[in-house]
Structure formats: C-alpha cells, structure tokens
Motif scaffolding. Structure first.
Motif, PDB file in Angstrom:
ATOM      1  N   LEU A 199     -34.957   7.449  20.499  1.00  0.00           N
ATOM      2  CA  LEU A 199     -34.166   6.335  19.963  1.00  0.00           C
ATOM      3  C   LEU A 199     -33.536   6.745  18.651  1.00  0.00           C
ATOM      4  O   LEU A 199     -34.237   7.140  17.711  1.00  0.00           O
ATOM      5  CB  LEU A 199     -35.063   5.109  19.757  1.00  0.00           C
ATOM      6  N   THR A 200     -32.222   6.671  18.561  1.00  0.00           N
ATOM      7  CA  THR A 200     -31.534   6.875  17.285  1.00  0.00           C
ATOM      8  C   THR A 200     -31.192   5.516  16.686  1.00  0.00           C
ATOM      9  O   THR A 200     -31.019   4.532  17.403  1.00  0.00           O
ATOM     10  CB  THR A 200     -30.247   7.692  17.458  1.00  0.00           C
ATOM     11  N   VAL A 235     -31.725   6.585  24.008  1.00  0.00           N
ATOM     12  CA  VAL A 235     -31.019   5.360  23.600  1.00  0.00           C
ATOM     13  C   VAL A 235     -30.362   5.651  22.262  1.00  0.00           C
ATOM     14  O   VAL A 235     -31.047   5.917  21.264  1.00  0.00           O
ATOM     15  CB  VAL A 235     -31.979   4.161  23.484  1.00  0.00           C
ATOM     16  N   HIS A 236     -29.037   5.582  22.226  1.00  0.00           N
ATOM     17  CA  HIS A 236     -28.277   5.972  21.028  1.00  0.00           C
ATOM     18  C   HIS A 236     -27.680   4.740  20.368  1.00  0.00           C
ATOM     19  O   HIS A 236     -26.676   4.187  20.822  1.00  0.00           O
ATOM     20  CB  HIS A 236     -27.174   6.959  21.415  1.00  0.00           C
ATOM     21  N   CYS A 237     -28.323   4.297  19.270  1.00  0.00           N
ATOM     22  CA  CYS A 237     -27.861   3.128  18.530  1.00  0.00           C
ATOM     23  C   CYS A 237     -27.255   3.492  17.178  1.00  0.00           C
ATOM     24  O   CYS A 237     -26.585   2.658  16.559  1.00  0.00           O
ATOM     25  CB  CYS A 237     -29.005   2.151  18.291  1.00  0.00           C
ATOM     26  N   ALA A 238     -27.519   4.693  16.686  1.00  0.00           N
ATOM     27  CA  ALA A 238     -27.082   5.066  15.342  1.00  0.00           C
ATOM     28  C   ALA A 238     -25.554   5.102  15.256  1.00  0.00           C
ATOM     29  O   ALA A 238     -24.882   5.656  16.127  1.00  0.00           O
ATOM     30  CB  ALA A 238     -27.649   6.433  14.962  1.00  0.00           C
ATOM     31  N   ALA A 239     -25.021   4.523  14.187  1.00  0.00           N
ATOM     32  CA  ALA A 239     -23.564   4.537  13.970  1.00  0.00           C
ATOM     33  C   ALA A 239     -23.260   4.034  12.566  1.00  0.00           C
ATOM     34  O   ALA A 239     -24.037   3.290  11.981  1.00  0.00           O
ATOM     35  CB  ALA A 239     -22.848   3.651  15.001  1.00  0.00           C
ATOM     36  N   ALA A 281     -23.513  15.234  19.789  1.00  0.00           N
ATOM     37  CA  ALA A 281     -24.803  15.931  19.705  1.00  0.00           C
ATOM     38  C   ALA A 281     -25.859  15.224  20.543  1.00  0.00           C
ATOM     39  O   ALA A 281     -26.676  15.866  21.215  1.00  0.00           O
ATOM     40  CB  ALA A 281     -25.247  16.024  18.250  1.00  0.00           C
ATOM     41  N   VAL A 282     -25.863  13.892  20.530  1.00  0.00           N
ATOM     42  CA  VAL A 282     -26.805  13.126  21.344  1.00  0.00           C
ATOM     43  C   VAL A 282     -26.506  13.340  22.827  1.00  0.00           C
ATOM     44  O   VAL A 282     -27.419  13.487  23.654  1.00  0.00           O
ATOM     45  CB  VAL A 282     -26.747  11.629  20.984  1.00  0.00           C
ATOM     46  N   LEU A 283     -25.227  13.376  23.174  1.00  0.00           N
ATOM     47  CA  LEU A 283     -24.827  13.638  24.559  1.00  0.00           C
ATOM     48  C   LEU A 283     -25.309  15.015  25.016  1.00  0.00           C
ATOM     49  O   LEU A 283     -25.843  15.162  26.127  1.00  0.00           O
ATOM     50  CB  LEU A 283     -23.306  13.538  24.668  1.00  0.00           C
ATOM     51  N   ALA A 284     -25.139  16.008  24.153  1.00  0.00           N
ATOM     52  CA  ALA A 284     -25.593  17.358  24.495  1.00  0.00           C
ATOM     53  C   ALA A 284     -27.112  17.389  24.676  1.00  0.00           C
ATOM     54  O   ALA A 284     -27.627  18.074  25.569  1.00  0.00           O
ATOM     55  CB  ALA A 284     -25.165  18.343  23.403  1.00  0.00           C
ATOM     56  N   PHE A 285     -27.825  16.643  23.842  1.00  0.00           N
ATOM     57  CA  PHE A 285     -29.282  16.587  23.970  1.00  0.00           C
ATOM     58  C   PHE A 285     -29.670  15.939  25.297  1.00  0.00           C
ATOM     59  O   PHE A 285     -30.581  16.428  25.991  1.00  0.00           O
ATOM     60  CB  PHE A 285     -29.885  15.806  22.808  1.00  0.00           C
ATOM     61  N   ALA A 286     -29.018  14.828  25.661  1.00  0.00           N
ATOM     62  CA  ALA A 286     -29.331  14.157  26.922  1.00  0.00           C
ATOM     63  C   ALA A 286     -29.080  15.087  28.102  1.00  0.00           C
ATOM     64  O   ALA A 286     -29.872  15.118  29.063  1.00  0.00           O
ATOM     65  CB  ALA A 286     -28.500  12.884  27.052  1.00  0.00           C
ATOM     66  N   HIS A 345     -28.220   5.885  27.149  1.00  0.00           N
ATOM     67  CA  HIS A 345     -27.740   4.514  26.961  1.00  0.00           C
ATOM     68  C   HIS A 345     -27.084   4.469  25.583  1.00  0.00           C
ATOM     69  O   HIS A 345     -27.765   4.524  24.558  1.00  0.00           O
ATOM     70  CB  HIS A 345     -28.902   3.529  27.063  1.00  0.00           C
ATOM     71  N   HIS A 346     -25.762   4.372  25.586  1.00  0.00           N
ATOM     72  CA  HIS A 346     -24.969   4.508  24.363  1.00  0.00           C
ATOM     73  C   HIS A 346     -24.437   3.149  23.925  1.00  0.00           C
ATOM     74  O   HIS A 346     -23.767   2.450  24.702  1.00  0.00           O
ATOM     75  CB  HIS A 346     -23.791   5.454  24.618  1.00  0.00           C
TER      76      HIS A 346
END
Length: 348
Positions: A13-14, A77-81, A102-107, A115-116
């Motif tokens: 979770l970000t 789950v990517h919430c950071a922005a 970077a989150v996409l590459a990690f997934a 989940h973006h």
C-alpha cells in the motif's frame, strides 16, 4: 479479468498515511499490509512499514530488498499522490507520473494486480488554464492522465479507481487531513465566505472516504481487474445552493451568525473582484483564494459525472440523502476540530 487472490494476501500500500490510504488500511485487517512510506511511519496489527521513495530506482531500496519485497507481495494498492494545485509542476510529475510508473513496474515484477487511485476530474478536458491565479489544477490533472495511460497501455492486470472530491467518513466526518472542500465549508461556517464562484445549480461532486476505501478493498477481495470505476455522486451530487443551505443550517443550529454568500461567476472574479480586492491581499490569503477558485472551476460543467462504483461486489450506491448526511458529518467534524462549535453543544 479475474485473478486468484489468497485468503489473506500480502498487500503493498502506498500513501497509507493519506486520506484514502488510511481508510483502506483500516479495512485490510485480515491481510498483511506492507506500507511504503516516505516520511510518516505507519503502525498497526499485521502492518509492516518500509521506508522508501517512489521517485528513486527500486523505491530507494537496495536491489536484494526490492526483489525480496516483489517476491512477497500479492496485491498492489497505489494511493500516493500529490493533489495540491499550487505545488511545483516538477514535484507533482515526479510523484504522480514517475512514481506511478515505478509502482507499475513493481506490480509487473511481482506479478501482482494493481489498484490505482486516480481522480474523476481527469474527464474535465475543457478546464480553463487561465484565470486561476497561482493554482494550476491542470498540472495535477495532466499528471493523473499520464499515469492512467501508462497503466492502461501496460498490459498489467489493473483497475483504475476515479473518486471525485473525497471528504471525511460518512458517519463521523473523521479525516486524516482536511481537503479543499473543507476549507470552503470552513469559511462558510466562519462567516468568511461573502461570495462563492459557482452557479447555484452547479453540482458539487464529492464522496466520503469510507466509500472509496470500500470500493478498493472490494476489488482487492474479488480479484477483479481490467475495470475503470467512477466513485462519484453523479446525478445524486448536491448543488452548490444545497451545499450552502446545509452549511448554514448546521452553523445556525449551534448559534453561529452566518450570512448567505453571493454566487458569482468566474468571469466576474477575473474582471472585477480580483483587480480590486484579491490582488491587495497578503500572499497567503491570495493562495487560499486561488485554491478555492481552482476547486470550484472543476465543478463547472453541465453534465454530471459517470458513476459505476456500485458494480463492485458488496458496495451499495449512496443516495442523495446519504451524500448530504455525509457532508454534514464532515462539516460538523471540521467545526469541532477548529473550535467553531463546542463538544458540549453537540452532546446537548
């Protein structure tokens, strides 16, 4: 597309300390949640804190730690922005575009569904790019569009979640950090909102944070990917006139002496109000006014948002009355935190 999800998955979770991230974390009690945080540590049962930076290679971790994390994680789950309209464009793009990449590459490396969390306002393609002072909502919106496009083109199993303005919990009004709509409601409750740059019949679209979290967690548990979910009030969103009525009713119920603000157009603000009044204000007050102007500009459209979040298993669509109650709860929480209303008055 549906992917198999373990009964108790490990979730990366970000943005766990943010408004949506915190609400998501509270609902993942049966999961191990790895919270990737830059500054604020996050603690809790079955929570693992990892200090990292989305804008650095491998999140700023050494290669072995990054690979170990990718092998462990089942869902992302990517919430950071960055959501502020007055933040430097390079900082906004660093986190919202490069960080999301970077989150996409990690997934992809983890083989995990993503989940973006984006924003419903990506649909506001006709937003003016002038007349909003120092606030630049288009920088934020362009960054979210770029992040979405990268995810949709990637082939990674993913969902795009698009909430409108997020307010506090639907029942308690509680929120980790007050947002732009809170500032407008707060000015109304202070009697410091002589004008509102909106037309009375403009829809003010918002959703409570717990609804957004329920949508995300529902998608995590269902294992459903490949969707774009609009988490909005849509046709049930209240009008600006109704929002003002709710604020005035709440304030007057507790003895606040409030005047009804005047609805004005953005054009009037640019031609008459800014040159005479706003430009002479201290820089801090100018910035707050510009932020309010930028937020209200987002609502200026003839068409309501699409709304599809109720397609997520277990998530109920909120009614117009539900949304009004949630807004009142958020205003009351704000008023209590800011000492505009005493707790003893609420208890009575």
């Amino acid at each position: 597309m549906t992917v198999t999800v373990k009964p108790s998955p490990v979730v990366l979770l970000t943005g766990a300390s943010g408004v949506v991230g915190q609400a998501v974390l509270e609902r993942l009690t049966d999961c191990t949640v790895v919270c990737l945080t830059h500054n604020k540590p996050v603690a809790g049962p079955q929570v693992v804190g990892v200090r990292g930076d989305l804008t650095r290679p491998h999140f700023g971790l050494d290669r072995a730690a990054y690979e170990e994390l990718a092998d462990r994680v089942d869902v992302v789950v990517h919430c950071a922005a960055i959501t502020g309209f007055s933040v430097d464009a390079s900082l906004t793009n660093d986190l919202n575009v490069r960080g999301s990449a970077a989150v996409l590459a990690f997934a992809r490396r983890a083989g995990a569904p993503l989940h973006h969390v984006s924003t419903a306002f990506v649909s506001r393609q006709d937003l003016t790019r002038d007349g909003l002072g120092g606030a630049r909502p288009e920088v934020y919106l362009d960054s979210k569009r770029l992040a979405e496009r990268a995810i949709l083109d990637s082939g990674v199993a993913a969902n795009i979640i698009r909430p409108s303005v997020v307010i506090g919990d639907a029942v308690t009004g509680r929120i980790s950090q007050f947002q732009g709509l809170h500032a407008i409601a707060g000015a109304l409750l202070r009697g410091a909102l002589p004008m509102l740059p909106l037309q009375p019949d403009t829809r003010v679209d918002f959703v409570p944070q717990d609804l957004v979290a329920d949508v995300i967690v529902g998608l995590v548990r269902a294992g459903t990917t490949g969707g774009e979910y609009w988490v909005t009030g849509g046709e049930d969103a209240p009008t600006a006139e109704r929002i003002v009525e709710l604020g005035l009713d709440l304030g007057r119920r507790f003895g606040l002496e409030l005047d009804t603000p005047r609805f004005v157009s953005h054009d009037m603000v640019d031609r008459l109000i800014r040159p005479v009044f706003i430009d002479s204000l201290p820089k801090g007050q100018q910035r707050r006014f510009d932020d309010m102007l930028a937020m209200t500009a987002l609502f200026q459209t003839a068409e309501p948002f699409r709304s599809s979040y109720h397609l997520v298993p277990g998530v109920r669509r909120l009614t117009a009355e539900d949304l009004e109650d949630a807004f009142t709860a958020s205003m009351l929480h704000y008023a209590l935190v800011k000492d505009l209303i005493r707790p003893s008055e609420v208890a009575a």
